[in-house]
Design a protein around this motif. Structure first.
Motif, PDB file in Angstrom:
ATOM      1  N   ARG A 181       0.821  -1.211   0.000  1.00  0.00           N
ATOM      2  CA  ARG A 181       0.000   0.000   0.000  1.00  0.00           C
ATOM      3  C   ARG A 181       0.855   1.263   0.000  1.00  0.00           C
ATOM      4  O   ARG A 181       0.377   2.334  -0.378  1.00  0.00           O
ATOM      5  CB  ARG A 181      -0.959  -0.017   1.186  1.00  0.00           C
ATOM      6  N   ARG A 182       2.103   1.130   0.431  1.00  0.00           N
ATOM      7  CA  ARG A 182       3.023   2.274   0.388  1.00  0.00           C
ATOM      8  C   ARG A 182       3.751   2.372  -0.953  1.00  0.00           C
ATOM      9  O   ARG A 182       4.655   3.174  -1.133  1.00  0.00           O
ATOM     10  CB  ARG A 182       4.052   2.132   1.527  1.00  0.00           C
ATOM     11  N   GLY A 183       3.347   1.541  -1.904  1.00  0.00           N
ATOM     12  CA  GLY A 183       3.888   1.643  -3.246  1.00  0.00           C
ATOM     13  C   GLY A 183       5.020   0.697  -3.567  1.00  0.00           C
ATOM     14  O   GLY A 183       5.581   0.738  -4.679  1.00  0.00           O
ATOM     15  N   GLU A 184       5.368  -0.192  -2.632  1.00  0.00           N
ATOM     16  CA  GLU A 184       6.451  -1.143  -2.890  1.00  0.00           C
ATOM     17  C   GLU A 184       5.936  -2.295  -3.756  1.00  0.00           C
ATOM     18  O   GLU A 184       4.775  -2.690  -3.668  1.00  0.00           O
ATOM     19  CB  GLU A 184       7.019  -1.680  -1.575  1.00  0.00           C
ATOM     20  N   ASP A 185       6.824  -2.836  -4.576  1.00  0.00           N
ATOM     21  CA  ASP A 185       6.454  -3.855  -5.562  1.00  0.00           C
ATOM     22  C   ASP A 185       6.477  -5.254  -4.948  1.00  0.00           C
ATOM     23  O   ASP A 185       7.273  -6.120  -5.340  1.00  0.00           O
ATOM     24  CB  ASP A 185       7.401  -3.770  -6.752  1.00  0.00           C
ATOM     25  N   VAL A 186       5.580  -5.487  -3.997  1.00  0.00           N
ATOM     26  CA  VAL A 186       5.467  -6.809  -3.378  1.00  0.00           C
ATOM     27  C   VAL A 186       4.726  -7.724  -4.352  1.00  0.00           C
ATOM     28  O   VAL A 186       3.659  -7.357  -4.863  1.00  0.00           O
ATOM     29  CB  VAL A 186       4.702  -6.734  -2.041  1.00  0.00           C
ATOM     30  N   PRO A 187       5.263  -8.892  -4.669  1.00  0.00           N
ATOM     31  CA  PRO A 187       4.612  -9.781  -5.647  1.00  0.00           C
ATOM     32  C   PRO A 187       3.161 -10.104  -5.269  1.00  0.00           C
ATOM     33  O   PRO A 187       2.863 -10.364  -4.088  1.00  0.00           O
ATOM     34  CB  PRO A 187       5.483 -11.040  -5.609  1.00  0.00           C
ATOM     35  N   ARG A 188       2.295 -10.068  -6.255  1.00  0.00           N
ATOM     36  CA  ARG A 188       0.884 -10.376  -6.014  1.00  0.00           C
ATOM     37  C   ARG A 188       0.707 -11.790  -5.460  1.00  0.00           C
ATOM     38  O   ARG A 188      -0.173 -12.040  -4.627  1.00  0.00           O
ATOM     39  CB  ARG A 188       0.086 -10.211  -7.319  1.00  0.00           C
ATOM     40  N   SER A 189       1.557 -12.717  -5.908  1.00  0.00           N
ATOM     41  CA  SER A 189       1.452 -14.098  -5.435  1.00  0.00           C
ATOM     42  C   SER A 189       1.675 -14.183  -3.920  1.00  0.00           C
ATOM     43  O   SER A 189       1.113 -15.052  -3.254  1.00  0.00           O
ATOM     44  CB  SER A 189       2.465 -14.986  -6.150  1.00  0.00           C
ATOM     45  N   VAL A 208      12.415  -6.051  -2.532  1.00  0.00           N
ATOM     46  CA  VAL A 208      11.759  -4.901  -1.885  1.00  0.00           C
ATOM     47  C   VAL A 208      12.575  -4.414  -0.701  1.00  0.00           C
ATOM     48  O   VAL A 208      12.868  -3.221  -0.562  1.00  0.00           O
ATOM     49  CB  VAL A 208      10.327  -5.277  -1.449  1.00  0.00           C
ATOM     50  N   TRP A 209      12.976  -5.349   0.168  1.00  0.00           N
ATOM     51  CA  TRP A 209      13.760  -4.955   1.342  1.00  0.00           C
ATOM     52  C   TRP A 209      15.132  -4.417   0.932  1.00  0.00           C
ATOM     53  O   TRP A 209      15.646  -3.474   1.553  1.00  0.00           O
ATOM     54  CB  TRP A 209      13.913  -6.133   2.304  1.00  0.00           C
ATOM     55  N   ALA A 210      15.725  -4.971  -0.104  1.00  0.00           N
ATOM     56  CA  ALA A 210      17.020  -4.466  -0.574  1.00  0.00           C
ATOM     57  C   ALA A 210      16.887  -3.016  -1.037  1.00  0.00           C
ATOM     58  O   ALA A 210      17.767  -2.177  -0.760  1.00  0.00           O
ATOM     59  CB  ALA A 210      17.554  -5.345  -1.699  1.00  0.00           C
ATOM     60  N   ARG A 211      15.793  -2.690  -1.738  1.00  0.00           N
ATOM     61  CA  ARG A 211      15.570  -1.306  -2.176  1.00  0.00           C
ATOM     62  C   ARG A 211      15.379  -0.384  -0.978  1.00  0.00           C
ATOM     63  O   ARG A 211      15.899   0.731  -0.939  1.00  0.00           O
ATOM     64  CB  ARG A 211      14.350  -1.227  -3.101  1.00  0.00           C
ATOM     65  N   ILE A 212      14.624  -0.855   0.009  1.00  0.00           N
ATOM     66  CA  ILE A 212      14.371  -0.028   1.198  1.00  0.00           C
ATOM     67  C   ILE A 212      15.675   0.260   1.930  1.00  0.00           C
ATOM     68  O   ILE A 212      15.959   1.400   2.326  1.00  0.00           O
ATOM     69  CB  ILE A 212      13.360  -0.732   2.123  1.00  0.00           C
ATOM     70  N   TYR A 213      16.498  -0.769   2.089  1.00  0.00           N
ATOM     71  CA  TYR A 213      17.748  -0.606   2.834  1.00  0.00           C
ATOM     72  C   TYR A 213      18.814   0.136   2.026  1.00  0.00           C
ATOM     73  O   TYR A 213      19.786   0.639   2.605  1.00  0.00           O
ATOM     74  CB  TYR A 213      18.265  -1.964   3.303  1.00  0.00           C
ATOM     75  N   SER A 214      18.650   0.220   0.722  1.00  0.00           N
ATOM     76  CA  SER A 214      19.583   0.983  -0.111  1.00  0.00           C
ATOM     77  C   SER A 214      19.174   2.445  -0.228  1.00  0.00           C
ATOM     78  O   SER A 214      19.941   3.260  -0.764  1.00  0.00           O
ATOM     79  CB  SER A 214      19.654   0.367  -1.514  1.00  0.00           C
ATOM     80  N   GLY A 215      17.982   2.768   0.253  1.00  0.00           N
ATOM     81  CA  GLY A 215      17.460   4.120   0.105  1.00  0.00           C
ATOM     82  C   GLY A 215      17.723   4.998   1.320  1.00  0.00           C
ATOM     83  O   GLY A 215      18.762   4.894   1.979  1.00  0.00           O
ATOM     84  N   ASP A 216      16.753   5.846   1.623  1.00  0.00           N
ATOM     85  CA  ASP A 216      16.862   6.820   2.712  1.00  0.00           C
ATOM     86  C   ASP A 216      17.045   6.102   4.044  1.00  0.00           C
ATOM     87  O   ASP A 216      16.171   5.347   4.475  1.00  0.00           O
ATOM     88  CB  ASP A 216      15.586   7.667   2.748  1.00  0.00           C
ATOM     89  N   PRO A 217      18.188   6.327   4.727  1.00  0.00           N
ATOM     90  CA  PRO A 217      18.424   5.626   5.993  1.00  0.00           C
ATOM     91  C   PRO A 217      17.482   6.051   7.123  1.00  0.00           C
ATOM     92  O   PRO A 217      17.411   5.371   8.140  1.00  0.00           O
ATOM     93  CB  PRO A 217      19.881   5.985   6.335  1.00  0.00           C
ATOM     94  N   GLY A 218      16.758   7.139   6.908  1.00  0.00           N
ATOM     95  CA  GLY A 218      15.815   7.583   7.935  1.00  0.00           C
ATOM     96  C   GLY A 218      14.367   7.335   7.580  1.00  0.00           C
ATOM     97  O   GLY A 218      13.460   7.842   8.248  1.00  0.00           O
ATOM     98  N   SER A 219      14.124   6.538   6.552  1.00  0.00           N
ATOM     99  CA  SER A 219      12.750   6.329   6.084  1.00  0.00           C
ATOM    100  C   SER A 219      11.935   5.513   7.079  1.00  0.00           C
ATOM    101  O   SER A 219      12.466   4.714   7.857  1.00  0.00           O
ATOM    102  CB  SER A 219      12.749   5.628   4.729  1.00  0.00           C
ATOM    103  N   ASP A 220      10.619   5.725   7.017  1.00  0.00           N
ATOM    104  CA  ASP A 220       9.699   4.967   7.877  1.00  0.00           C
ATOM    105  C   ASP A 220       9.796   3.469   7.608  1.00  0.00           C
ATOM    106  O   ASP A 220       9.716   2.656   8.532  1.00  0.00           O
ATOM    107  CB  ASP A 220       8.256   5.432   7.646  1.00  0.00           C
ATOM    108  N   LEU A 221       9.960   3.105   6.345  1.00  0.00           N
ATOM    109  CA  LEU A 221       9.982   1.688   5.998  1.00  0.00           C
ATOM    110  C   LEU A 221      11.250   1.013   6.513  1.00  0.00           C
ATOM    111  O   LEU A 221      11.213  -0.154   6.913  1.00  0.00           O
ATOM    112  CB  LEU A 221       9.844   1.505   4.485  1.00  0.00           C
ATOM    113  N   LEU A 222      12.352   1.744   6.529  1.00  0.00           N
ATOM    114  CA  LEU A 222      13.564   1.166   7.098  1.00  0.00           C
ATOM    115  C   LEU A 222      13.419   1.023   8.614  1.00  0.00           C
ATOM    116  O   LEU A 222      13.892   0.036   9.192  1.00  0.00           O
ATOM    117  CB  LEU A 222      14.776   2.021   6.750  1.00  0.00           C
ATOM    118  N   ARG A 223      12.758   1.988   9.247  1.00  0.00           N
ATOM    119  CA  ARG A 223      12.484   1.870  10.685  1.00  0.00           C
ATOM    120  C   ARG A 223      11.660   0.618  10.968  1.00  0.00           C
ATOM    121  O   ARG A 223      11.920  -0.100  11.935  1.00  0.00           O
ATOM    122  CB  ARG A 223      11.741   3.099  11.200  1.00  0.00           C
TER     123      ARG A 223
END
Length: 284
Positions: A181-189, A208-223
């Motif tokens: 719902r936050r726009g991440e490409d989680v597989p439909r399956s 998905v997690w690799a993208r999150i951890y490679s992005g903004d270190p202060g993001s809500d999703l990384l938290r």
């Protein structure tokens, strides 16, 4: 003649800085905590003095299981409602409770085989894997298994609660739904999978997690990822502490309740909770 100032206060009265000691019935503390109930639930079946510690420690673990299940349900509901802060608060509380749960092993962690054997027969066919509340913990972590309902067929209420938990989304299922719902490409399956089945790692979720951890270190999703990682690490420590205590107490003998003992615990200890959170780190 005794002066009025030297007379002792009447029985049951207290001074202005002393607590109230006089209650019509049980104390308010007892009414709330039910301490008298809790401290009379121990009925050792042997004469060994160590059995009481084993029994109390196991009961304390059951109480921590109950609290942790409550926290993870709270986190799941919050994620379903897209309330990340409330979910993070519940996950954080659960890490403190998991730390206390893990510390519960200390009274049992140094048992020798002879000490454990002195009251092991009192357990009969009893074994920790039969714990319904621990099973609910495992289900919330995505470790689903319909076979684990079988031991509880004789307890209709417990069986119904476990069957409901089996078919409900796990905590991790709710996390992945939130990420989608936050726009991440989680597989439909993954999003549409049968929630009653054990969660299996998915390369798309790892990405998905690799993208999150490679992005903004202060993001809500990384938290969120780090909060879940903390939970996963403490669960892993719980499983390993269980394994170590069992090795010390009984070696490689068959476990209580017909389980494989150490071999079964070793298999459990090798499994990662929220697996892609660990494997994604290799791609960052």
């Amino acid at each position: 003649m005794t002066s009025q100032s030297s007379q002792q206060p009447e029985t049951g009265t207290t001074g202005p800085e002393e607590p109230n000691l006089d209650f019509a019935g049980t104390t308010p503390y007892e009414d709330y905590v039910k301490a008298d109930v809790l401290t009379h639930l121990q009925h050792p079946l042997s004469d060994d003095p160590g059995e009481l510690a084993f029994l109390v420690t196991t009961q304390v673990m059951e109480l921590w299981f109950t609290v942790i299940v409550h926290e993870w349900h709270t986190a799941s509901r919050a994620l379903r409602a897209d309330d990340l802060n409330r979910a993070l608060a519940a996950l954080r509380r659960s890490t403190y409770e998991l730390t206390s749960l893990n510390a519960s092993w200390e009274p049992l962690a140094h048992l020798t085989p002879a000490q454990f054997n002195s009251y092991r027969s009192a357990l009969g066919e009893g074994s920790g894997f039969q714990s319904a509340m621990y099973r609910r913990m495992e289900f919330l972590l995505g470790e689903k298994s319909a076979a684990m309902l079988v031991p509880h067929r004789g307890a209709p209420r417990v069986h119904a609660e476990l069957e409901k938990a089996l078919h409900e989304p796990s905590l991790y299922d709710e996390v992945l739904g939130y990420l989608a719902r936050r726009g991440e490409d989680v597989p439909r399956s993954v999003l549409e999978r049968d929630a009653s089945l054990r969660y299996e790692p998915d390369p798309g979720v790892e990405a998905v997690w690799a993208r999150i951890y490679s992005g903004d270190p202060g993001s809500d999703l990384l938290r969120l990822g780090e909060a879940l990682t903390e939970v996963a690490e403490l669960v892993w420590r719980w499983r390993n502490d269980h394994l170590t205590a069992t090795r010390r107490a009984m070696g490689a003998k068959q476990g209580t309740g017909g389980s494989a003992g150490v071999a079964w615990l070793e298999k459990r200890a090798r499994k990662n909770v929220f697996p892609e959170l660990w494997t994604a780190r290799s791609h960052v």
